[in-house]
Structure formats: C-alpha cells, structure tokens
Scaffold this motif. Sequence first.
Motif, PDB file in Angstrom:
ATOM      1  N   PHE A 104       1.336  18.987  11.863  1.00 41.90           N
ATOM      2  CA  PHE A 104       0.802  17.836  11.117  1.00 41.90           C
ATOM      3  C   PHE A 104       1.834  16.712  11.073  1.00 41.90           C
ATOM      4  O   PHE A 104       1.513  15.545  11.342  1.00 41.90           O
ATOM      5  N   LEU A 105       3.060  17.050  10.768  1.00 40.66           N
ATOM      6  CA  LEU A 105       4.126  16.042  10.668  1.00 40.66           C
ATOM      7  C   LEU A 105       4.415  15.413  12.031  1.00 40.66           C
ATOM      8  O   LEU A 105       4.646  14.208  12.136  1.00 40.66           O
ATOM      9  N   ALA A 106       4.377  16.252  13.065  1.00 41.17           N
ATOM     10  CA  ALA A 106       4.702  15.765  14.418  1.00 41.17           C
ATOM     11  C   ALA A 106       3.616  14.864  14.998  1.00 41.17           C
ATOM     12  O   ALA A 106       3.879  14.084  15.910  1.00 41.17           O
ATOM     13  N   THR A 107       2.390  14.985  14.450  1.00 37.60           N
ATOM     14  CA  THR A 107       1.285  14.185  15.005  1.00 37.60           C
ATOM     15  C   THR A 107       0.966  12.974  14.123  1.00 37.60           C
ATOM     16  O   THR A 107      -0.146  12.443  14.161  1.00 37.60           O
ATOM     17  N   GLY A 108       1.940  12.549  13.331  1.00 31.58           N
ATOM     18  CA  GLY A 108       1.768  11.299  12.588  1.00 31.58           C
ATOM     19  C   GLY A 108       1.400  11.446  11.124  1.00 31.58           C
ATOM     20  O   GLY A 108       1.320  10.446  10.410  1.00 31.58           O
ATOM     21  N   ALA A 109       1.172  12.655  10.665  1.00 36.02           N
ATOM     22  CA  ALA A 109       0.868  12.930   9.249  1.00 36.02           C
ATOM     23  C   ALA A 109      -0.250  12.034   8.719  1.00 36.02           C
ATOM     24  O   ALA A 109      -0.143  11.469   7.631  1.00 36.02           O
ATOM     25  N   ARG A 110      -1.325  11.915   9.484  1.00 32.50           N
ATOM     26  CA  ARG A 110      -2.436  11.056   9.059  1.00 32.50           C
ATOM     27  C   ARG A 110      -3.359  11.808   8.106  1.00 32.50           C
ATOM     28  O   ARG A 110      -3.722  12.953   8.359  1.00 32.50           O
ATOM     29  N   THR A 111      -3.719  11.136   7.013  1.00 31.36           N
ATOM     30  CA  THR A 111      -4.544  11.796   5.997  1.00 31.36           C
ATOM     31  C   THR A 111      -5.855  11.034   5.787  1.00 31.36           C
ATOM     32  O   THR A 111      -5.973   9.861   6.159  1.00 31.36           O
ATOM     33  N   HIS A 112      -6.813  11.725   5.166  1.00 33.28           N
ATOM     34  CA  HIS A 112      -8.108  11.115   4.851  1.00 33.28           C
ATOM     35  C   HIS A 112      -8.683  11.843   3.633  1.00 33.28           C
ATOM     36  O   HIS A 112      -8.670  13.082   3.600  1.00 33.28           O
ATOM     37  N   PRO A 113      -9.182  11.081   2.626  1.00 23.56           N
ATOM     38  CA  PRO A 113      -9.648  11.738   1.387  1.00 23.56           C
ATOM     39  C   PRO A 113     -10.800  12.723   1.603  1.00 23.56           C
ATOM     40  O   PRO A 113     -10.819  13.799   1.001  1.00 23.56           O
ATOM     41  N   THR A 114     -11.749  12.377   2.468  1.00 20.43           N
ATOM     42  CA  THR A 114     -12.888  13.294   2.701  1.00 20.43           C
ATOM     43  C   THR A 114     -12.401  14.569   3.387  1.00 20.43           C
ATOM     44  O   THR A 114     -12.833  15.673   3.035  1.00 20.43           O
ATOM     45  N   ALA A 115     -11.497  14.391   4.356  1.00 23.51           N
ATOM     46  CA  ALA A 115     -10.940  15.561   5.050  1.00 23.51           C
ATOM     47  C   ALA A 115     -10.185  16.443   4.058  1.00 23.51           C
ATOM     48  O   ALA A 115     -10.189  17.676   4.178  1.00 23.51           O
TER      49      ALA A 115
END
Lengths: 112, 135
Positions: free
Chosen positions: A19-30
């Motif tokens: 997760f950290l290596a791929t940009g740590a992108r987040t989303h509230p629904t996810a």
Amino acid sequence: MSANLFLHIGATAIVLPFFLATGARTHPTALWLGVTCGVFMAVAVIAFFYHMKSALLAVSWTVIGLSIVIPVAVAIMIWGERPTTRQWVGLGLIPVAFVCFAGNGKSGEAES
Amino acid sequence: LSLLLLAIAFVATGLTNVINKLIVVMGLGEYAVFFTLTAVATGLVVAGIVQLSQKPRIRRRDIVLGLVMGATGGLAMASLIVALRTIPAVTAFPVRSCANIALTAGVSYGLWRERVTPRQWLGIACAIASVYLLV
C-alpha cells in the motif's frame, strides 16, 4: 485461536508495504467497504476455526470453496452477468456436492 | 453447532467475495490495495479482541501458521481484486475456488492422512467439476 490473530498480522504485514509503495491512495467508500469486508472475514475465519475442531479439512474447506455460489448468484441477479449453458450445469452441480457432504459428520478421522 | 459454524463461515466468505466484486463495480478498483489493507486491519482488530477475551495462550506453531496463512491470503485477496477488473465474477471466483478445493483435498489426504469417504470424494469431485464448468 491465536493463529487467527497472527493470520491477520501476517496479512497486514504483507499488504501494508504494498500500500505504501503504491502511493498510499485512500478513498472513504473503499474504507467502509474494507471494514465491512474485514468483519465478514474475521467472522468466517473464527467460525471456521471452531468448526474445524470436530471436522475434516478436506470436506469443510470444499464447502467453504462452494461459497462462490453467493457472488456468482449476485453477479447474475444484480450485475446482469449471463452464464452460458455450461456454466449453468456447473452451478447445478453445487447442491449435488452439498448433498454428498451432508450427513456424514466426522466419518473419516485423521489417522495420525 | 459445528454445521452452524460452517454455515456461518460459508455465508460470511460469500459476502466477502461479493464485496470484493463490489469494489470493482463501484469503480474503486484502483483503491484495491487500500481496500485490502482496511479489510485485513479490521480483521486484525476483531481477532485481537477475540484473543484478549480468551486465555492468551500463544503457541509458536500458531504464530508461524498464522503468519504464512495471512501473508498468502493477503496477496491472494489483492490479486483477486485486480483480476476482477478484467475478468467476470462468474469466471474469477470459480477458478480461484477450483485450485483451493483441489489443493486442500490433496494436501489433507496426502500430508495429514485424513480419511475421506467415497461419498465425500464424490462431493469433492462434483465441486471441482462444477468449478471447471463455470470457467
């Protein structure tokens, strides 16, 4: 049951760096879907571990494998995916497999 | 009670797979890793609560077994979601389950010498055939 705890530690440890290596992108629904999914996963693992105290791995794990009927049914009924005739035959074999597993209990015990 | 527990595990596993597909259907496939991380971290919290509510008896075997299962499971879940972005659910889930069922049956018979009755073998064969036909 502590294996369940370390199972989730192991999974988190392998996914976190990814997760950290791929940009740590987040989303509230996810996030909320993930939390819901995590609760279901934990319930499934705990129930399965307790069940396995008096059952055979080969049979019980096969039954769990057959749970694919749930997402497949949802995919057909809600998301409009259309199975072929061959796939319908495959779906029809699932209850047959269940009947074969039912009623035998712990008929085959581990030899060792 | 044992069958009830198996039924609970069955339904919960099925719903987990539905959510895996849902994340793709909702156009959130690019957040698959975040979703997976959230799911396993939530599972970790629940497992921690369960562990604390019982007598904390941790065996080395459980640690090794749990870590290996968790690491492979986490990778499998993330890979499945990535696959679901291009493969229909009616194909992806059966393919994964086929390998699961066949490998587990083989290992439990070969490694742990579990005795499976002919009727149960027939059930396993039906399950594998079912998955094969679904692909």
